[in-house]
Design an enzyme around this catalytic site. Structure first.
Site, PDB file in Angstrom:
ATOM      1  N   PRO A  70       0.841  -1.188   0.000  1.00  0.00           N
ATOM      2  CG  PRO A  70      -0.482  -1.418   1.893  1.00  0.00           C
ATOM      3  CD  PRO A  70       0.739  -1.944   1.235  1.00  0.00           C
ATOM      4  CG  ASN A  71       1.326   4.009  -3.250  1.00  0.00           C
ATOM      5  OD1 ASN A  71       0.552   4.958  -3.298  1.00  0.00           O
ATOM      6  ND2 ASN A  71       1.520   3.212  -4.285  1.00  0.00           N
TER       7      ASN A  71
ATOM      8  CB  VAL B 173       3.071   1.231   4.292  1.00  0.00           C
ATOM      9  CG1 VAL B 173       1.897   0.465   4.876  1.00  0.00           C
ATOM     10  CG2 VAL B 173       3.911   1.878   5.388  1.00  0.00           C
ATOM     11  CE  LYS B 174       6.802   4.637  -3.499  1.00  0.00           C
ATOM     12  NZ  LYS B 174       6.418   4.726  -4.911  1.00  0.00           N
ATOM     13  CG  LEU B 175       5.501   8.009   4.433  1.00  0.00           C
ATOM     14  CD1 LEU B 175       4.015   8.231   4.710  1.00  0.00           C
ATOM     15  CD2 LEU B 175       6.329   8.190   5.699  1.00  0.00           C
TER      16      LEU B 175
END
Length: 173
Positions: free
Chosen positions: A86-87, A114-116
């Protein structure tokens, strides 16, 4: 009695090239996204053909169960086969990014990688470093493994690494 001092070498087994992100190990270094396809069928076919193991999903733009009346990406991309990453694309402040990651974790049964992305400019998509640092700290303290999109400033990258981010992705890389 003499010892066998043969210097013949044994064949070396081929080493599996692996890629580690946080607590996970992957065979493929390719990450693919789910945007820009005409429909879910094309998305599933393209990702299947890619041989990627990690699939990035913009939670604010793609349905993974939060909208019951829309097609669900997880019907064509199985979390049993792929690591869903998820980003927070489309987030412009720490609070929205944190909320988006928590929603994704809930929808994906506790998934914490996660991709921040906390953006500072809608046109250039440059990151907002201050909001990124704030969000990264909160997410890491909450048990997330954070891959982070940031500026190309090495001091900022070192700070994010020392916080515990599992991957630093500078803009333009």
């Amino acid at each position: 009695m003499s010892e066998n001092t043969s210097t013949a070498t044994q064949p070396t087994p081929l080493l599996q090239d692996t890629f580690m992100v946080g607590s996970r190990t992957f065979s493929s270094r390719l990450l693919v996204g789910t945007g820009k396809y005409k429909d879910m069928t094309e998305t599933g076919a393209a990702i299947g053909a890619s041989a990627a193991e990690i699939v990035t999903v913009a939670i604010r733009r793609t349905n993974i169960g939060q909208n019951s009346n829309e097609p669900n990406l997880l019907d064509v991309i199985s979390p049993d086969k792929y690591t869903i990453l998820p980003n927070t694309a489309g987030c412009f402040d720490a609070e929205t990014a944190i909320r988006t990651c928590k929603l994704a974790r809930e929808l994906l049964g506790g998934h914490n990688l996660v991709k921040l992305e906390v953006l500072g400019d809608e046109k250039t998509l440059y990151p907002n470093v201050m909001e990124t640092l704030k969000a990264a700290k909160v997410l890491i303290d909450d048990g997330f493994e954070v891959m982070v999109y940031t500026s190309d400033d090495p001091i900022v990258a070192q700070e994010l690494e020392s916080m515990g981010c599992v991957a630093i992705m500078p803009l333009g890389s």
